[in-house]
Design a protein around this motif. Structure first.
Motif, PDB file in Angstrom:
ATOM      1  N   ALA A 171      33.650  43.074  43.837  1.00 66.18           N
ATOM      2  CA  ALA A 171      34.976  42.445  43.906  1.00 66.18           C
ATOM      3  C   ALA A 171      35.129  41.620  45.183  1.00 66.18           C
ATOM      4  CB  ALA A 171      36.064  43.509  43.821  1.00 66.18           C
ATOM      5  N   ARG A 260      40.650  39.476  41.749  1.00 69.98           N
ATOM      6  CA  ARG A 260      39.269  39.950  41.611  1.00 69.98           C
ATOM      7  C   ARG A 260      39.341  41.316  40.923  1.00 69.98           C
ATOM      8  NH1 ARG A 260      36.432  38.141  46.341  1.00 69.98           N
ATOM      9  NH2 ARG A 260      37.028  35.959  46.692  1.00 69.98           N
ATOM     10  N   ARG A 272      32.009  42.140  36.152  1.00 67.32           N
ATOM     11  CA  ARG A 272      33.100  41.186  36.398  1.00 67.32           C
ATOM     12  C   ARG A 272      33.087  40.117  35.318  1.00 67.32           C
ATOM     13  NH1 ARG A 272      33.266  38.547  42.190  1.00 67.32           N
ATOM     14  NH2 ARG A 272      35.174  37.616  41.359  1.00 67.32           N
ATOM     15  N   GLU A 277      39.508  36.678  35.322  1.00 63.17           N
ATOM     16  CA  GLU A 277      40.173  36.630  36.634  1.00 63.17           C
ATOM     17  C   GLU A 277      40.891  35.288  36.794  1.00 63.17           C
ATOM     18  OE1 GLU A 277      37.207  37.515  39.571  1.00 63.17           O
ATOM     19  OE2 GLU A 277      36.684  39.421  38.636  1.00 63.17           O
TER      20      GLU A 277
END
Ligand code: SF4
Length: 330
Positions: A171, A260, A272, A277
């Motif tokens: 992150a 994030r 991710r 995001e």
């Protein structure tokens, strides 16, 4: 335990040279994972290079951010003023991992190199484990897979990466510094660990003989509005079923400037989805936006016999982590 030769290095150059000179060598830092694996016969290096005397134990400001030496103990990093002040999500993640005794021994570099906690990987009496014995099969596919992956897995391996620290580093977009026979290089966190594909025995993109020397945390103006949420079967000394590192940048009206979101316990590497995001940018902070982003992150998630519960759990965990992050006063 299989016999091995012991080599002590006192500098990075010594350690890299010793590794280049010895086939099938492993670096030994805190030893909290490697020694267990050697006792169980899962890891059987011919040579162990002790790097604990190598001076890589500083935490210092660097290039607008912070550089953490690879041999800094997890507990020292978690409690260092620079980390607590600027990157509290890393402190929370480190303190969520293992036990105080293990955090005192385990190093930052070693945490990056942790191997999966898949039960079949740790028990050589099971013949099927592609990560331990390539080509042997995967006992977890039809076996006990409560801790296993719901994203990015392959028919060859559905293991998860066990680290909490690495989820926060993902992150924070940390960069791993390494040195090897061809000199130093930098590896962004997103590229450090691999998905299993057809080669689950290879966990990282380190090249042979490369040693981790430091972890760089980039300067981040919004690192304080953050939260690490770990959901596990018991409240201490347990690996994550699902974890979330959330970091938010909000303006004065509560509109999201940047988000994030990294997940742990769900894939072979911290997970991710940058498009999800970005989809939060310009939106009002709140459950509707968080839920839409969570669904986008989990699109394509696939459960197995014992872990489908992780999909709705991960959605709720993402929303909760973002809610807590947004509530932080900065
Ligand atoms: Fe081995 Fe991976 Fe299958 Fe676990 S999930 S048994 S580590 S191949």
């Amino acid at each position: 335990m299989k016999q091995f030769t012991y080599i002590r290095a006192t500098s990075v150059d010594d350690a890299v040279a010793a590794c280049a000179a010895h086939r099938d060598a492993k670096f030994l830092g805190g030893g909290t994972n490697l020694v267990d694996l050697m006792k169980m016969g899962v890891e059987q290096p011919l040579h162990v290079i002790d790097i604990t005397r190598v001076p890589l134990n500083k935490i210092e400001e660097h290039a607008g951010g912070v550089r953490i030496g690879a041999l800094v103990p997890n507990s020292d990093a978690a409690n260092h003023a620079l980390i607590r002040e600027r990157y509290p999500v890393l402190t929370e993640a480190l303190l969520a991992g293992a036990s105080p005794q293990l955090r005192n021994m385990a190093t930052m570099g070693g945490n990056l190199m942790q191997r999966t906690r898949c039960y079949y990987f740790y028990d050589p009496t099971y013949a099927e484990c592609n990560k331990r014995v390539p080509g042997s099969g995967c006992a977890a596919l039809l076996g006990v897979n409560r801790l296993h992956a719901i994203l990015g897995a392959s028919p060859a391996c559905i293991a998860t990466h066990p680290s909490d620290m690495c989820v926060a580093l993902a992150a924070l977009e940390a960069v791993v510094q390494v040195q090897g026979p061809r000199g130093p290089r930098s590896i962004p966190m997103a590229e450090f660990h691999r998905l299993p594909g057809n080669t689950p025995q290879i966990d990282t993109n380190l090249q042979p003989g490369e040693m981790i020397t430091a972890i760089d945390l980039p300067g981040l103006t919004f690192g304080r509005r953050a939260h690490y949420l770990k959901v596990r079967d018991r409240n201490s000394y347990a690996f994550a079923l699902v974890s979330v590192a959330a970091v938010l940048d909000l303006d004065n009206q509560g509109t999201i400037r940047e988000a994030r979101i990294a997940l742990g316990g769900v894939a072979h590497k911290p997970w991710r989805v940058p498009a999800a995001e970005r989809s939060l940018q310009g939106q009002k902070a709140g459950e509707a936006a968080y839920t839409a982003a969570a669904r986008r992150i989990l699109a394509g998630a696939k459960g197995y016999s014992g872990n489908s519960f992780k999909i709705p759990l991960a959605e709720r965990a993402i929303v909760r982590a973002l809610n807590v992050a947004a509530s932080k006063q900065v």
